[in-house]
Design a protein around this motif. Sequence first.
Motif, PDB file in Angstrom:
ATOM      1  N   LYS A   1      -1.497 -27.759   5.018  1.00 26.90           N
ATOM      2  CA  LYS A   1      -0.117 -28.014   4.579  1.00 26.90           C
ATOM      3  C   LYS A   1       0.631 -26.695   4.399  1.00 26.90           C
ATOM      4  CE  LYS A   1       1.261 -28.415   0.309  1.00 26.90           C
ATOM      5  NZ  LYS A   1       1.484 -28.836  -1.081  1.00 26.90           N
ATOM      6  N   HIS A   2      -0.001 -25.745   3.701  1.00 26.85           N
ATOM      7  CA  HIS A   2       0.656 -24.451   3.489  1.00 26.85           C
ATOM      8  C   HIS A   2       0.969 -23.759   4.809  1.00 26.85           C
ATOM      9  CE1 HIS A   2      -0.887 -24.189  -0.904  1.00 26.85           C
ATOM     10  NE2 HIS A   2       0.356 -24.605  -0.858  1.00 26.85           N
ATOM     11  N   ALA A   3       0.040 -23.833   5.754  1.00 24.29           N
ATOM     12  CA  ALA A   3       0.269 -23.228   7.071  1.00 24.29           C
ATOM     13  C   ALA A   3       1.458 -23.905   7.752  1.00 24.29           C
ATOM     14  CB  ALA A   3      -0.992 -23.351   7.922  1.00 24.29           C
ATOM     15  N   CYS A   4       1.488 -25.219   7.720  1.00 24.64           N
ATOM     16  CA  CYS A   4       2.574 -25.975   8.371  1.00 24.64           C
ATOM     17  C   CYS A   4       3.937 -25.604   7.795  1.00 24.64           C
ATOM     18  CB  CYS A   4       2.372 -27.484   8.188  1.00 24.64           C
ATOM     19  SG  CYS A   4       1.054 -28.156   9.212  1.00 24.64           S
ATOM     20  N   LEU A   5       3.989 -25.436   6.474  1.00 25.49           N
ATOM     21  CA  LEU A   5       5.313 -25.259   5.859  1.00 25.49           C
ATOM     22  C   LEU A   5       5.776 -23.821   5.801  1.00 25.49           C
ATOM     23  CD1 LEU A   5       5.281 -24.159   2.617  1.00 25.49           C
ATOM     24  CD2 LEU A   5       4.233 -26.383   2.277  1.00 25.49           C
ATOM     25  N   GLY A   6       4.825 -22.865   5.993  1.00 28.09           N
ATOM     26  CA  GLY A   6       5.305 -21.503   5.786  1.00 28.09           C
ATOM     27  C   GLY A   6       4.588 -20.387   6.527  1.00 28.09           C
TER      28      GLY A   6
ATOM     29  N   VAL B   1      10.394 -34.347   3.262  1.00 30.17           N
ATOM     30  CA  VAL B   1      10.685 -33.015   3.800  1.00 30.17           C
ATOM     31  C   VAL B   1      10.029 -32.945   5.172  1.00 30.17           C
ATOM     32  CG1 VAL B   1      10.877 -31.915   1.543  1.00 30.17           C
ATOM     33  CG2 VAL B   1       8.635 -32.061   2.651  1.00 30.17           C
ATOM     34  N   PHE B   2      10.513 -32.022   6.022  1.00 33.30           N
ATOM     35  CA  PHE B   2      10.022 -31.989   7.407  1.00 33.30           C
ATOM     36  C   PHE B   2       9.752 -30.577   7.897  1.00 33.30           C
ATOM     37  CE2 PHE B   2      12.371 -35.938   7.024  1.00 33.30           C
ATOM     38  CZ  PHE B   2      11.467 -36.834   7.556  1.00 33.30           C
ATOM     39  N   GLU B   3       8.658 -30.419   8.642  1.00 30.89           N
ATOM     40  CA  GLU B   3       8.411 -29.150   9.318  1.00 30.89           C
ATOM     41  C   GLU B   3       9.436 -28.956  10.432  1.00 30.89           C
ATOM     42  OE1 GLU B   3       5.935 -31.631   9.718  1.00 30.89           O
ATOM     43  OE2 GLU B   3       3.961 -30.732   9.282  1.00 30.89           O
ATOM     44  N   LYS B   4       9.868 -27.691  10.563  1.00 27.67           N
ATOM     45  CA  LYS B   4      10.641 -27.285  11.737  1.00 27.67           C
ATOM     46  C   LYS B   4       9.576 -26.683  12.658  1.00 27.67           C
ATOM     47  CE  LYS B   4      14.762 -24.492  12.557  1.00 27.67           C
ATOM     48  NZ  LYS B   4      15.690 -23.576  11.887  1.00 27.67           N
TER      49      LYS B   4
ATOM     50  N   MET C   1      10.356 -24.860   7.470  1.00 28.32           N
ATOM     51  CA  MET C   1      10.802 -26.198   7.078  1.00 28.32           C
ATOM     52  C   MET C   1      12.264 -26.413   7.454  1.00 28.32           C
ATOM     53  SD  MET C   1       8.197 -27.709   5.752  1.00 28.32           S
ATOM     54  CE  MET C   1       8.799 -29.077   4.744  1.00 28.32           C
ATOM     55  N   VAL C   2      12.610 -27.654   7.694  1.00 29.66           N
ATOM     56  CA  VAL C   2      13.999 -28.001   7.981  1.00 29.66           C
ATOM     57  C   VAL C   2      14.788 -27.944   6.670  1.00 29.66           C
ATOM     58  CG1 VAL C   2      15.564 -29.746   8.925  1.00 29.66           C
ATOM     59  CG2 VAL C   2      13.210 -29.562   9.797  1.00 29.66           C
ATOM     60  N   GLN C   3      15.942 -27.264   6.717  1.00 30.74           N
ATOM     61  CA  GLN C   3      16.801 -27.204   5.533  1.00 30.74           C
ATOM     62  C   GLN C   3      18.046 -28.060   5.792  1.00 30.74           C
ATOM     63  OE1 GLN C   3      17.563 -23.219   4.186  1.00 30.74           O
ATOM     64  NE2 GLN C   3      18.704 -23.909   2.389  1.00 30.74           N
ATOM     65  N   PHE C   4      18.370 -28.919   4.827  1.00 31.21           N
ATOM     66  CA  PHE C   4      19.482 -29.862   5.053  1.00 31.21           C
ATOM     67  C   PHE C   4      20.768 -29.447   4.342  1.00 31.21           C
ATOM     68  CE2 PHE C   4      15.598 -32.313   5.706  1.00 31.21           C
ATOM     69  CZ  PHE C   4      15.852 -32.842   6.963  1.00 31.21           C
ATOM     70  N   GLY C   5      20.676 -28.446   3.508  1.00 32.18           N
ATOM     71  CA  GLY C   5      21.864 -27.983   2.792  1.00 32.18           C
ATOM     72  C   GLY C   5      21.421 -26.924   1.811  1.00 32.18           C
ATOM     73  N   GLU C   6      22.341 -26.380   1.035  1.00 33.25           N
ATOM     74  CA  GLU C   6      21.974 -25.351   0.066  1.00 33.25           C
ATOM     75  C   GLU C   6      20.998 -25.952  -0.939  1.00 33.25           C
ATOM     76  OE1 GLU C   6      23.892 -22.209  -3.079  1.00 33.25           O
ATOM     77  OE2 GLU C   6      25.117 -23.843  -2.337  1.00 33.25           O
ATOM     78  N   ASN C   7      19.842 -25.309  -1.105  1.00 30.05           N
ATOM     79  CA  ASN C   7      18.813 -25.827  -2.016  1.00 30.05           C
ATOM     80  C   ASN C   7      18.378 -27.248  -1.712  1.00 30.05           C
ATOM     81  OD1 ASN C   7      18.116 -23.750  -3.731  1.00 30.05           O
ATOM     82  ND2 ASN C   7      19.922 -24.049  -5.016  1.00 30.05           N
ATOM     83  N   ASN C   8      18.585 -27.693  -0.508  1.00 37.89           N
ATOM     84  CA  ASN C   8      18.215 -29.067  -0.192  1.00 37.89           C
ATOM     85  C   ASN C   8      17.336 -29.141   1.053  1.00 37.89           C
ATOM     86  OD1 ASN C   8      17.969 -31.793   0.058  1.00 37.89           O
ATOM     87  ND2 ASN C   8      20.034 -32.090   0.881  1.00 37.89           N
TER      88      ASN C   8
END
Lengths: 368, 368
Positions: free
Chosen positions: B191-196, B336-339, B344-351
């Motif tokens: 999970k950590h690898a996928c997200l960052g 939440v979704f991996e890019k 990770m995909v960001q949908f807005g400020e802090n979101n």
Amino acid sequence: MDFRCSLKKTVDDSYDIEIGRGLQESLVNDLAGGLVKVKKFAVVTDSTVEGLYARKIVSLIRERGLSTELFVIPEGEKSKTRAMKEFVEDSMLEKGFRRDCCVVAVGGGVVTDLAGFTAGTFGRGVPFVNYATTLLAAADASVGGKTAVDTPLATNLIGLFNQPKKVYIDIDCWKTLPERQLSSGLAETIKHACLGDAELFRFLEENTGKILAGDGPACEYIAAKNCEIKYKVVMQDEQESGLREILNLGHTVGRAIETVSDYTLLHGEAVAIGLTAQARLGQKLGFISPENVERIERLLEQAKLPTRIPEGIDREVLIKKLYTDKKVRDGKLRFVFEKEIGAMVQFGENNYGKQISEEEIGAVLREM
Amino acid sequence: MDFRCSLKKTVDDSYDIEIGRGLQESLVNDLAGGLVKVKKFAVVTDSTVEGLYARKIVSLIRERGLSTELFVIPEGEKSKTRAMKEFVEDSMLEKGFRRDCCVVAVGGGVVTDLAGFTAGTFGRGVPFVNYATTLLAAADASVGGKTAVDTPLATNLIGLFNQPKKVYIDIDCWKTLPERQLSSGLAETIKHACLGDAELFRFLEENTGKILAGDGPACEYIAAKNCEIKYKVVMQDEQESGLREILNLGHTVGRAIETVSDYTLLHGEAVAIGLTAQARLGQKLGFISPENVERIERLLEQAKLPTRIPEGIDREVLIKKLYTDKKVRDGKLRFVFEKEIGAMVQFGENNYGKQISEEEIGAVLREM
């Protein structure tokens, strides 16, 4: 291989205490106006306050189009348990409460202690506000952030420091308090006067009758004074490392006797007996004159509080119980002492506690 | 009348994570050397770790002349309850523990979660240290300060943020882990690898076999990487207002399936299924390529983790369970979704969260 987690930060737990009469509208205005950033409110109250104030507050919240549910615990100190916390949690979960909620405690010290603790661990912490309906809650629970429940082995030992977003002290609610409850609340006020405010002590000597009769200005004055004195102490020592121990005046014996009485004594009544014991012990140690001990006992009596250990409480059981106090350090009892009236004896830097032998406190208790 | 309590302050919760082999001596040196300012230690462990490591640690602490007692909970996720917390509290009180103590958690994620929560409310908070004996505890419980227990209605919903004074990640302990447990821990690492961290992902693609075989340097590398990635996220967002939600990758479905399986699935196994579901949903929404979804599933399989919902789990019950997740906001599911892999995909400020309909996630789960 070492990895360092640097977690230094500034937190702001500041909040307002509003003191006045009939503050329900003010509370609901705040909730609707964004005091907290959520729109779902868990109103926690007890079986006595439910009909008097809590249902009304729930109606007012709903009138504003906000979502709320009422959670009612049985009245009394015996509700301050982990099981009751679990009951509130499970009820909240069943009603669909998750992390996006706020707890609104409506009641006295038991309700605000339990609800504040519950809020502190629900979803790892949701905001809460306190609507204090008793003098005891106004005097004791409004400042300091202490929340807790009791266990069979000790009072107030499971809990956490958790600051509310706002506190409302509604003087009007004191009118529906049984006189015994109002007196009980006065014990904490007298404690505050003893430890930090000789002027408040004199005010109480002259106005206790008025307060018990519900005089508005006198009640508002002592509500504000309680906050002021307690705040002065805790703001210097939020984590209870030194100075804050002085708030323990009367409580070492008080908490023990409250438990040993199986809660037939109200908290303030137990504290009144504890204040007497602590003053008498202080006199023996030369910290306070016999005249001032006399004044303290007389004021407690004016407030219709006990200054003697009731029949039926076994002194020896009580003495043993003292040793389960959470302030016990290295198995030794610690007491704090008034320096006459309005100040405390300091024993060293950040040290206001003195170790007392079982013989010393035992001698005092056996005479009461 | 208003009274303002100004409670702004700076707090420092920084701590070290020591990663190495056979760290018992290091732990005991720290305890004897004043890492915490108390001399009484409550060692909390589970029935499996008790004989393997905890008794030894208790002996070592006693050899230094320090006071300690061992508290043992049954092994497994089912011990993460309020009742078990109460059991530990009552046992500690019976053994004379009061506020002048420190909790030493020796075990995996269940022990560190429960013991950290218990420490946080015992005497309104006593210090604690974590001696992490599993990869899962190393990956998940060492950074972030999250402690909690489960309730019948939701996992991890009652708890608090509480930082340890130090964490020890003892790689040697992984040797005594059943392979299924080690695999379970790898799920959080993946999970950590996928997200960052795309580089960690590639490292895992090449070295998972070595890790499962207990290769020292590979294990230390992933232990450190786990801390580093999680720390980067949580240090920016300790109160979980925005970014931290990305750590929820795989957990919305994971937590639900863990509960629905009645904990026959290990946490990491449930997370592996959740990671698969989240990647597949992300593919449908165009956030990740089919090739990368394939890579994620292949890596999970290399780690001997499930990527399909087991027979016997009712998909419809699972879908309903999703709605008790503590991340549900306004009754809507958030994912939440991996890019691709490593961001990770960001949908807005802090979101970083996106609302997902029951139909969208239902379609994915029915295909698994």
